[in-house]
Write an enzyme that holds these catalytic residues in place. Structure first.
Site, PDB file in Angstrom:
ATOM      1  N   GLU A 258       0.822  -1.205   0.000  1.00  0.00           N
ATOM      2  CA  GLU A 258       0.000   0.000   0.000  1.00  0.00           C
ATOM      3  C   GLU A 258       0.860   1.260   0.000  1.00  0.00           C
ATOM      4  O   GLU A 258       0.517   2.256  -0.647  1.00  0.00           O
ATOM      5  CB  GLU A 258      -0.943  -0.003   1.200  1.00  0.00           C
ATOM      6  N   ASP A 341       3.477  -4.209  -5.772  1.00  0.00           N
ATOM      7  CA  ASP A 341       4.005  -5.471  -5.252  1.00  0.00           C
ATOM      8  C   ASP A 341       5.526  -5.424  -5.168  1.00  0.00           C
ATOM      9  O   ASP A 341       6.126  -5.805  -4.142  1.00  0.00           O
ATOM     10  CB  ASP A 341       3.593  -6.639  -6.156  1.00  0.00           C
TER      11      ASP A 341
END
Length: 414
Positions: A258, A341
């Site tokens: 995030e 990611d």
């Protein structure tokens, strides 16, 4: 606990390490995961067709024209007529779609054990969402039709800008005024876990003064986190499922991901690219809609494109456009998720935690799609892609990496 298996003399093998995770999802659990997600492929098509059908009914039975006529009886001001038409449209169209909405968003979710709410609670939240829409949608539609009247050749370009403004204002206000209507947000408790999250954020100069936990378990059991807001309202939020169902290494992996969205400015990239897609669609609509109205407008009682009764014509064309653009929008989001990611793996340095989270998402996301299948239908990298990325990162960055053999049944742990 997870078992570690030292690799043979040949060293750590990425594919072996990947398969060690992927093979933990077998039998009925994998079949259910695949069935749920693959069924969603058809929902994309049927959902678009259901929306188009609802709008066609509003035209066929001249309901959109009736909404406009009511507006004209109430006021002579064109913006007011447009607003009343838009308001009535925003009430009736969801009613026409109600059977579809109930099936896809409630009964189907219950069928796959992904829903925590009963029907009355779910319906209550739907009404809250509708109330918000009844405020926003008429304002946006009033603005767009004003542009259609004043700039008949270039309205699509100005309308794209207006949509962008609405998106940005919504992003600023949503965390403060909208999200709390559905969930309770509380500051994450002080402690070792928050300290580790803040340490990762500090390493990349990411503001972490506000880390919120919200009670999404009352709606479903999916693990989730997000970065929301802009400027003074920006915040990192994680749901209680993530805290209660996963380990510390998994939570750090998710939070690193995030933070990647924030650090890599994905909000601005995604808004910009979405606006390009919207703008291209509106340009197409500006050329096609007048021809449709010229041909069929008399039987629909739609005068021209400036007539707010043409709203279902515009929404039919927009629904068709977004259906065609589904692979593009999925690829856009998937690209951003893949970048996040990679950032999260570097930031949290928890490849096995990341792999475990990727496997947990198989509750509702097919774990091993084909290449074309992933490109067309996945708005996030598949579990297999994510686990493989984590194991490659592990091979490249960990001294003496070990293949982890996940403990049987760990995906069922609450």
């Amino acid at each position: 606990m997870l078992d570690l298996l030292a690799t043979a003399a040949g060293g750590f093998d990425v594919e072996t390490a990947t398969r060690a995770y992927l093979d933990t999802l077998q039998g009925p659990a994998r079949a259910q995961s695949d069935a749920y997600f693959e069924g969603g492929y058809w929902l994309i098509l049927w959902g678009a067709l259901a929306s188009i059908l609802a709008d066609w009914l509003l035209l066929r039975f001249r309901l959109a024209a009736a909404f406009r006529n009511i507006g004209e009886r109430v006021s002579k001001r064109r913006w007011a007529v447009t607003g009343i038409t838009a308001l009535l449209y925003s009430i009736v169209a969801p009613i026409l779609l109600l059977p579809w909405t109930i099936y896809t968003e409630f009964f189907r979710e219950q069928q796959y054990s992904l829903m925590s709410q009963n029907f009355s609670t779910w319906a209550g939240e739907q009404l809250v969402g509708l109330a918000i829409e009844l405020i926003i949608a008429p304002l946006l539609i009033i603005a767009i039709y004003a542009l259609i009247r004043r700039a008949p050749k270039s309205w699509w370009l100005w309308a794209t800008g207006v949509i962008g403004v609405f998106m940005l204002v919504g992003m600023v206000l949503a965390p403060v005024f909208v999200s709390p209507l559905f969930n309770t947000y509380e500051e994450m408790e002080q402690g070792p876990l928050r300290d580790r999250i803040e340490a990762v954020a500090a390493k990349y100069d990411i503001p972490a003064e506000h880390i919120y936990v919200f009670d999404q378990s009352k709606q479903h059991k999916r693990i989730s986190a997000n970065v929301s807001g802009l400027g003074p309202t920006i915040r990192i939020s994680l749901n209680d499922n993530l805290l209660e169902r996963t380990s510390e290494e998994e939570i750090l992996a998710v939070m690193g991901h995030e933070m990647g969205h924030y650090k890599l400015d994905h909000v601005w990239w995604i808004v910009g690219i979405y606006l390009a897609i919207f703008g291209t669609g509106l340009f197409t609509i500006s050329r096609v809609a007048p021809r449709l109205i010229a041909r069929h407008g008399q039987k629909w009682d739609v005068r021209d494109i400036t007539d707010p009764a043409s709203l279902p014509v515009l929404t039919i064309l927009f629904s068709a456009w977004m259906l065609v653009m589904t692979p593009a929008t999925n690829s856009l989001v998937r690209w951003a998720e893949s970048e996040a990611d990679a950032f999260g793996l570097d930031a949290a340095q928890e490849p096995d935690g990341f792999a475990k989270v990727a496997m947990r998402l198989s509750e509702y996301r097919k774990i091993e799609p084909g290449l074309v299948e992933e490109m067309l239908f996945f708005d996030h990298p598949s579990g297999a892609t994510r686990v493989r990325m984590a194991m490659q990162w592990k091979a490249d960055n960990v001294t003496d990496p070990q293949v982890v053999i996940p403990e049987e049944g760990y995906l069922d742990a609450e």
